[in-house]
Design a protein around this motif. Structure first.
Motif, short mmCIF file in Angstrom:
data_model
loop_
_atom_site.label_atom_id
_atom_site.label_comp_id
_atom_site.label_asym_id
_atom_site.label_seq_id
_atom_site.Cartn_x
_atom_site.Cartn_y
_atom_site.Cartn_z
N PHE A 1 16.49 7.06 10.05
CA PHE A 1 16.36 6.51 11.26
C PHE A 1 14.92 6.27 11.70
O PHE A 1 14.13 6.42 10.89
N GLY A 2 14.39 5.65 12.87
CA GLY A 2 13.01 5.52 13.15
C GLY A 2 12.47 4.45 12.70
O GLY A 2 13.22 3.42 12.49
N VAL A 3 11.23 4.09 12.91
CA VAL A 3 10.55 2.93 12.55
C VAL A 3 10.33 2.74 11.02
O VAL A 3 9.44 3.85 10.46
N ILE A 4 10.30 1.71 10.50
CA ILE A 4 9.79 1.69 9.06
C ILE A 4 8.35 1.40 9.39
O ILE A 4 7.77 0.70 10.03
N PRO A 5 7.75 2.05 8.40
CA PRO A 5 6.16 2.06 8.47
C PRO A 5 5.87 0.62 8.15
O PRO A 5 6.17 -0.13 7.42
N GLN A 6 4.85 0.02 9.06
CA GLN A 6 4.66 -1.32 9.19
C GLN A 6 3.77 -1.85 7.89
O GLN A 6 3.81 -3.30 7.94
N ASN B 1 22.88 -0.76 6.70
CA ASN B 1 23.60 0.27 7.43
C ASN B 1 22.89 1.64 7.58
O ASN B 1 23.54 2.56 7.13
N ASN B 2 21.82 1.59 8.37
CA ASN B 2 21.10 2.98 8.64
C ASN B 2 21.07 2.66 10.33
O ASN B 2 21.65 2.33 11.00
N SER B 3 19.96 3.41 11.07
CA SER B 3 19.57 3.52 12.15
C SER B 3 18.43 3.16 12.38
O SER B 3 17.77 3.92 13.40
N PHE B 4 17.61 2.47 11.76
CA PHE B 4 16.15 2.05 11.94
C PHE B 4 16.00 1.28 13.33
O PHE B 4 16.86 0.27 13.63
N SER B 5 14.88 1.41 13.83
CA SER B 5 14.75 1.00 15.08
C SER B 5 13.12 0.17 14.98
O SER B 5 12.53 0.25 13.84
N GLY B 6 12.81 -0.27 16.11
CA GLY B 6 11.53 -1.10 16.15
C GLY B 6 11.35 -2.17 15.44
O GLY B 6 12.26 -2.93 15.04
N GLU C 1 13.27 10.25 8.92
CA GLU C 1 12.30 9.13 9.12
C GLU C 1 11.81 8.90 7.68
O GLU C 1 11.47 9.64 6.82
N LEU C 2 11.19 7.35 7.50
CA LEU C 2 10.30 7.19 6.54
C LEU C 2 8.99 7.55 6.70
O LEU C 2 8.47 7.12 7.70
N PRO C 3 8.44 8.44 5.91
CA PRO C 3 7.04 8.75 6.17
C PRO C 3 6.12 7.61 5.77
O PRO C 3 6.23 6.65 4.74
N ILE C 4 4.77 7.68 6.12
CA ILE C 4 3.75 6.68 6.05
C ILE C 4 3.37 6.81 4.48
O ILE C 4 2.86 5.68 3.91
N GLU C 5 3.75 7.76 3.84
CA GLU C 5 3.23 7.66 2.24
C GLU C 5 3.88 6.88 1.41
O GLU C 5 3.47 6.68 0.33
N ILE C 6 4.81 6.08 1.74
CA ILE C 6 5.65 5.66 1.03
C ILE C 6 5.00 4.03 0.83
O ILE C 6 5.11 3.50 -0.22
N VAL C 7 4.02 4.01 1.58
CA VAL C 7 3.07 2.78 1.28
C VAL C 7 2.15 2.82 0.26
O VAL C 7 1.73 1.89 -0.30
N GLN C 8 1.88 4.24 -0.33
CA GLN C 8 1.17 4.34 -1.39
C GLN C 8 1.82 4.16 -2.62
O GLN C 8 1.27 4.22 -3.72
N LEU C 9 3.00 4.03 -2.73
CA LEU C 9 3.98 3.67 -3.94
C LEU C 9 3.83 2.24 -4.55
O LEU C 9 4.68 1.36 -4.09
#
Length: 923
Positions: A298-303, A318-323, A276-284
Motif C-alpha cells: 500500500f501507500g504511494v510508489i516512490p515518484q 492487485n495491491n492497494s497502492f495509492s497516489g 510501503e515501498l521505501p525510497i531506498e528502492i530507487v537506489q537499485l
C-alpha cells in the motif's frame, strides 16, 4: 616372464581373430562397465549407443565418451539420446569419471547409492528424466562436485547431506514434487552461486542460514509452500536474482532486501506480503524486473522510481497502492511491460508514457484513474493496452492510430465520449477491440474496414447510432461481435452471414427493425445469438436447426410472430429467452424444460399435454387441445396482444437494461485478469513451465492457486500463414464443439506473432503419460481402460456425426487424449482438424498430416482426409490400451516394421492366444 609374455602375445592375436576364435576380451574395464550399463537400457537403432562396440580395445571413440591418456573414461554425455531404463550400480566402477550427463532421456527408477563412490565427479546432470524415490545421501560424499542438476524428476525430499558438497557452485532441483523443508545445512555451500529449488512443494520457513552462502547470486525458491517472513539475513548477499514468488510468505519485506544494490530481478509476487515501498528502492540501479503483484502493498510508489534507466518489467498488479503513478518509469526508454492494474491511484496516466518507445504492454485497469488518455505519439512497439474500469473522460484521440503494431485495446468501463477517430483504421494488426460501457456516440467510422484481423469487437453499452456499417463485412475473422445496448437503427444487415467465424453475435438493446434475415442460419458456428430489446417483426427463420452449436438464444422483447417449429431441432440449448413476443402454437418438446422463464407474455403459446413431461406445465401456459386451437387467434386478439406487449415493454425495458448490464459486468470482472495471471504465473511462458510440445504449439502449465490450474497452448505464427491458420482452426473447432469428452476452450488471446489458447489443466496428463511415461507404471484395470476407450469413442462420434459439417480430427493418438481427475478422457489438439464439407470433393494435400504409427495406410499414400482415417487412428489407440505398447516401439523386431499394428497381427497369427498380446499387468 616368458609365460607372461606368451599370454600377452596370445591376447593380442585374439583381437585379430574372427569371433569363433575369441577367448580373451580385448575391451578394457571401463568399456566393459559401459556395456554393462547399456544392457539396462532400451534406445533407438540410430542412437549414439550404436557406436559402442565390444570388439574395440577401449571406449574412447564411442559416442558420448571422453577418456584420459590412460584410456579411462572421464566424461559420459548421453543427453537427449532417447534412453529408457535405469542407472545401474556399475556406474561406481568408472573410477576416473568427472562428468556424467544423462539429462533429457526416459531414465526411471532411483539414483543408485553407489554413485557416491564416484569420488572424482565434478558435474552430475540427470535432469528431465523420470527418476523417483529418494535422492541418495551418498551424493553428499561427492566433495569435488561443482555442478548438480536433478530437475524435472519425481523425488521425495532434499537430504541434508547435500550440504556436505562444499565445492558445489550450481545446484538445481526444480519441478520434482519435493516436500519437506529446505535444509539449513545448505548454508554450508559457501561456493554455490546458483541455487534453484523452485516448482516443488517445499514447506516451512526460508532458512536464514542461506545467508552463509556468501557466493550466492541467484536464489530461486518460487512456486513452493514456504511460510513465514523473508529472512533479513538474506540482505547480506550480493544477489542479482531473487525469486520468492507464489509461496505463502507474510509480513513486511526487510529493509535489508530493498538495499541489495546488485539486484537485477526481484520477483516476490503471489504471497501475503504487505507494507510501503521505501525510497531506498530507487537506489537499485541495476534492477530490471520488479514484480509485486497479488500481495497487500500500500501507500504511494516512490515518484523517482525508474530514474535509474534500467527497469524493463514493472508489475504491481492487485495491491492497494495509492497516489500518482511515477512519471519516471519510462524515463530510460527500457521499460517493456508496465502492469499496475487493480490499485487505487489518483490522477491520470503521466503524459510521458506517450513517448515510451520501448513499451509493449500497458495494463492499468480498475485503478481509479481520471483525466484524459495520453497522446501515444511515440510508442511504436505497443502490443497490448488494457485501461478498462477507470474514469477516463473525453474522446479517444487520433494518435491511437500510431499504435500500428498493437493487437489488443481495451478501453471499456470508462467515461469516454465523442466520435471514434477514423485513425483506428490504421491498426492493421488489431485483433481485439473493447470499447464497451462508455458514452461514445455517432456512427462507427467506415475506416474500421481496414481492421481485417479483428477477432473480438465489443462496442456495447454506448450511444453509437446509424445503421450497422458495411465496414464490418471485411472482418471475416470475427468470432465475437457485440454491438448491444446502443442506438443502431435500420435492419439487421444480410452481410452478417458472411462472418462465418462468428461464435458470439449480440445486437440486443438497439432500435433495429424488420425481420431476422434468413441468412443468419449460415452462421453455423454460433454459440450465442442475442437480438433482444429491438423492434423485430416476422417469424424466426426456418432451418434454424442448422445452428447446431447454438447454446444461448435471446430474441425477447420484440414483435416476432408465428410458431416455434424452426427451433424444434436445437438440442444443445442451455439458455433461451423468447419472452415478450407474439409467438403462437405449441412449444416444441425440446424447449419444454425452459417453460418457467423463457416464454413469458406470449399468450398465443400452449403446451401439448401429449408430452411425457406434461406434469411440469406452468400455470402460465394453457394446454394445446386441438390443432385449430393452436392457431385460432383472431386479428382483434392479435392486435390486443401486440398492444399489451408494447405497453409492458416500455414498463420493463429500464429494469431489463439494468439487469443485463449487471450480469455482464459481473462476468467481465471475473474474467478480466485471467490471461494476465496466466502470463505472470508462467513468467511470460518460461520454458520451465512446459508440459508438452505439439506440431504447431507448445503447452505450458499455469497454476493460479484458488483460481485453478490451466494449460496454455502457444502457437507461433512466425510470419507464415500456417500458424495463423492452425490457431484459427483450433479456435473455430474447439469454440463450436461442446461435449464431455472434448477439451473445452476457456479463452483465447492473439498477439502479433503468436496466439494463446487456454484450457483447463487435466490432472492425470495424457493417456500417453499414463501408459508409457509414469514410473512405476500405474495399475490400469480393465474398467478404467474401458472407460477411456468408450469416452474417446463418444467424443470422436460427436465430432463425426453430431457436428454439421463433421469434424475430422486427423491426429488421434494417446498424447492428444487428456485424462481428468476421474480418468475421464478428453480429446484435445484440434490444430490440424479440418471441417469436412461433405458437399465438396475430397481435398488432396501434399503434406502428410498426423503422427507416424497412427496414420491409416490410405491417408499415408493419398493424403485422403475422412472420418475413416480417424477411426483407424482410434483403433491403434485401442491396441495401445490393450497391449500397453507404443505405436512405434524399438522393442519390435525389424520384421515387424517397428509398428504396433503389424506386431499384433504377426503375434496373433502365430499364437492365436490373447495372453500373448494383452498387457500382463492388466490381466
Amino acid at each position: 616372464m616368458r609365460f607372461k609374455a606368451g599370454l600377452i602375445y596370445l591376447s593380442m592375436v585374439a583381437c585379430f581373430l574372427p569371433p569363433p576364435f575369441y577367448f580373451v576380451s580385448c575391451l578394457n574395464s571401463d568399456g566393459q562397465t559401459l556395456l554393462s550399463l547399456s544392457r539396462r537400457w532400451i534406445t533407438t537403432p540410430q542412437s549414439i549407443l550404436s557406436s559402442w562396440n565390444a570388439s574395440d580395445a577401449d571406449p574412447c571413440l564411442w559416442g558420448g565418451v571422453l577418456c584420459d591418456p590412460n584410456k579411462l573414461v572421464v566424461s559420459l554425455n548421453l543427453s537427449s539420446s532417447h534412453i529408457m531404463g535405469e542407472i545401474g550400480p556399475e556406474i561406481s566402477m568408472l573410477t576416473q569419471l568427472k562428468s556424467l550427463n544423462l539429462s533429457s532421456n526416459y531414465i526411471s527408477g532411483t539414483i543408485p547409492s553407489q554413485i557416491g563412490n564416484c569420488s572424482r565427479i565434478q558435474q552430475l546432470d540427470l535432469a528431465n528424466n523420470i527418476l523417483s524415490g529418494k535422492i541418495p545421501k551418498s551424493v553428499g560424499n561427492l566433495l569435488d562436485l561443482m555442478y548438480l542438476d536433478l530437475s524435472y524428476n519425481q523425488f521425495i525430499s532434499l537430504p541434508p547431506d547435500l550440504g556436505n558438497c562444499s565445492n558445489l557452485e550450481q545446484f538445481a532441483v526444480v519441478g520434482c514434487g519435493l516436500t519437506g523443508p529446505v535444509p539449513s545445512s545448505f548454508g554450508q555451500l559457501t561456493k554455490v552461486t546458483l541455487l534453484y529449488l523452485s516448482i516443488n512443494q517445499l514447506s516451512g520457513n526460508i532458512p536464514p542460514q542461506l545467508a552463509n552462502c556468501t557466493s550466492l547470486t541467484d536464489l530461486q525458491l518460487n512456486d513452493n509452500q514456504l511460510e513465514g517472513s523473508i529472512p533479513s539475513e538474506l540482505g547480506r548477499l550480493k544477489l542479482t536474482t531473487l525469486y520468492l514468488f507464489t509461496n505463502r510468505l507474510t509480513g513486511e519485506v526487510p529493509m535489508s532486501i530493498w538495499k541489495i544494490d546488485t539486484l537485477e530481478n526481484l520477483l516476490i509476487n503471489g504471497n501475503g506480503l504487505f507494507g510501503e515501498l521505501p525510497i531506498e528502492i530507487v537506489q537499485l540501479k541495476h534492477l530490471k524486473v520488479f514484480t509485486l503483484y497479488d500481495n497487500h502493498f500500500f501507500g504511494v510508489i516512490p515518484q523517482s522510481l525508474g530514474i535509474n534507466d534500467s527497469l524493463t518489467i514493472v508489475d504491481f498488479y492487485n495491491n492497494s497502492f495509492s497516489g500518482p503513478i511515477p512519471p519516471n518509469l519510462c524515463s530510460g526508454n527500457q521499460l517493456e511491460r508496465l502492469i499496475l492494474g487493480f490499485n487505487s491511484f489518483q490522477g491520470s496516466i503521466p503524459s510521458e508514457f506517450g513517448n515510451c518507445a520501448s513499451l509493449k504492454r500497458l495494463i492499468i485497469n480498475n485503478s481509479n484513474l481520471t483525466g484524459v488518455l495520453p497522446h501515444f505519439v511515440n510508442t511504436p512497439n505497443m502490443l497490448h493496452m488494457n485501461l478498462e474500469g477507470n474514469r477516463f473522460t473525453r474522446q479517444i484521440l487520433g494518435s491511437f492510430g500510431k499504435l500500428t503494431n498493437i493487437t489488443l485495446i481495451n478501453l471499456s468501463k470508462n467515461r469516454l465520449s465523442g466520435l471514434l477517430p477514423m485513425e483506428l483504421g490504421n491498426l492493421l494488426w488489431l485483433q481485439a477491440l473493447d470499447l464497451s460501457h462508455n458514452a461514445l456516440e455517432g456512427p462507427l467510422p467506415p475506416e474500421l474496414a481496414s481492421c481485417s484481423m479483428l477477432l473480438k469487437f465489443n462496442a456495447s453499452h454506448n450511444f453509437f447510432n446509424g445503421s450497422i456499417p458495411t465496414a464490418l463485412q471485411t472482418m471475416s475473422r470475427l468470432s465475437t461481435l457485440d454491438l448491444s445496448q446502443n442506438q443502431f437503427s435500420g435492419s439487421i444487415p444480410t452481410f452478417i452471414s458472411e462472418l462465418k467465424a462468428l461464435v458470439d453475435l449480440q445486437l440486443g438493446g438497439n432500435t433495429l427493425r424488420g425481420m431476422i434475415p434468413s441468412s443468419v442460419i449460415e452462421l453455423e458456428r454460433l454459440v450465442t445469438l442475442n437480438f433482444s430489446y429491438n423492434g423485430l417483426t416476422g417469424r424466426i427463420p426456418s432451418n434454424f436447426s442448422k445452428l447446431v452449436m447454438l447454446q444461448n438464444l435471446d430474441v425477447s422483447h420484440n414483435h416476432l410472430t408465428n410458431n416455434l417449429a424452426s427451433l424444434s431441432e436445437l438440442h444443445v440449448l442451455a439458455n433461451l429467452n423468447l419472452s415478450y413476443n407474439l409467438f403462437i402454437g405449441p412449444i416444441p418438446a425440446n424447449l419444454v424444460k425452459f417453460l418457467n422463464s423463457s416464454f413469458l407474455e406470449n399468450p398465443g403459446l400452449c403446451v401439448d399435454c401429449g408430452l411425457d413431461n406434461c406434469d411440469v406445465v406452468s400455470r402460465n401456459f394453457r394446454h394445446c387441445t386441438s390443432h385449430s386451437d393452436q392457431t385460432s387467434l383472431t386479428k382483434f386478439q392479435t392486435a390486443m396482444v401486440a398492444l399489451g406487449a408494447s405497453a409492458f415493454l416500455f414498463a420493463v425495458i429500464g429494469l431489463g437494461f439494468m439487469f443485463h448490464s449487471g450480469q455482464r459486468e459481473k462476468h467481465d470482472i471475473e474474467d478480466r485478469s485471467l490471461f494476465h495471471k496466466v502470463m505472470e504465473a508462467t513468467e511470460d511462458l518460461n520454458d520451465r513451465y512446459i508440459i508438452g510440445r505439439g506440431t504447431h504449439g507448445t503447452v505450458y502449465k499455469a497454476s493460479l492457486g484458488p483460481d485453478g490450474v490451466y494449460a496454455v497452448k502457444k502457437l507461433m505464427f512466425g510470419g507464415s500463414k500456417e500458424g495463423i491458420t492452425s490457431m484459427v482452426r483450433e479456435v473455430e473447432t474447439i469454440g463450436k464443439v461442446r461435449h464431455r469428452n472434448l477439451v473445452r476452450l476457456e479463452d483465447i488471446q492473439m498477439e502479433k506473432d503468436y496466439g494463446l489458447i487456454l484450457y483447463k489443466y487435466m490432472q492425470n496428463g495424457s493417456l500417453h503419460d499414463i501408459l508409457h511415461e509414469v514410473h512405476p507404471p500405474p495399475l490400469l484395470d480393465w474398467s478404467i481402460r474401458c472407460k477411456i476407450a468408450l469416452g474417446t469413442a463418444h467424443g470422436l462420434a460427436y465430432l463425426h456425426f453430431d457436428c454439421d459439417p463433421p469434424v475430422v480430427h486427423r491426429d488421434i493418438k494417446p498424447m492428444n487424449i487428456l485424462l481428468d481427475e476421474e480418468m475421464e478422457p478428453h480429446i484435445s489438439d484440434f490444430g490440424i482438424a479440418k471441417l469436412l464439407d461433405q458437399s465438396s470433393p475430397t481435398l488432396m494435400s501434399g503434406t502428410l498430416r498426423g503422427t507416424i504409427g497412427y496414420i491409416a495406410p490410405e491417408c499415408a499414400f493419398t493424403s485422403k482426409e475422412s472420418k475413416e482415417c480417424d477411426v483407424y487412428s482410434y483403433g491403434v489407440v485401442l491396441l495401445e490400451l490393450i497391449t500397453r505398447r507404443k505405436a512405434v516401439d524399438p522393442s519390435f523386431s525389424d520384421t515387424d516394421g517397428l509398428d504396433l499394428v503389424k506386431w499384433v497381427r504377426s503375434v496373433w497369427n502365430e499364437n492365436k492366444e490373447i495372453e500373448v498380446v494383452v498387457d500382463a499387468a492388466g490381466l
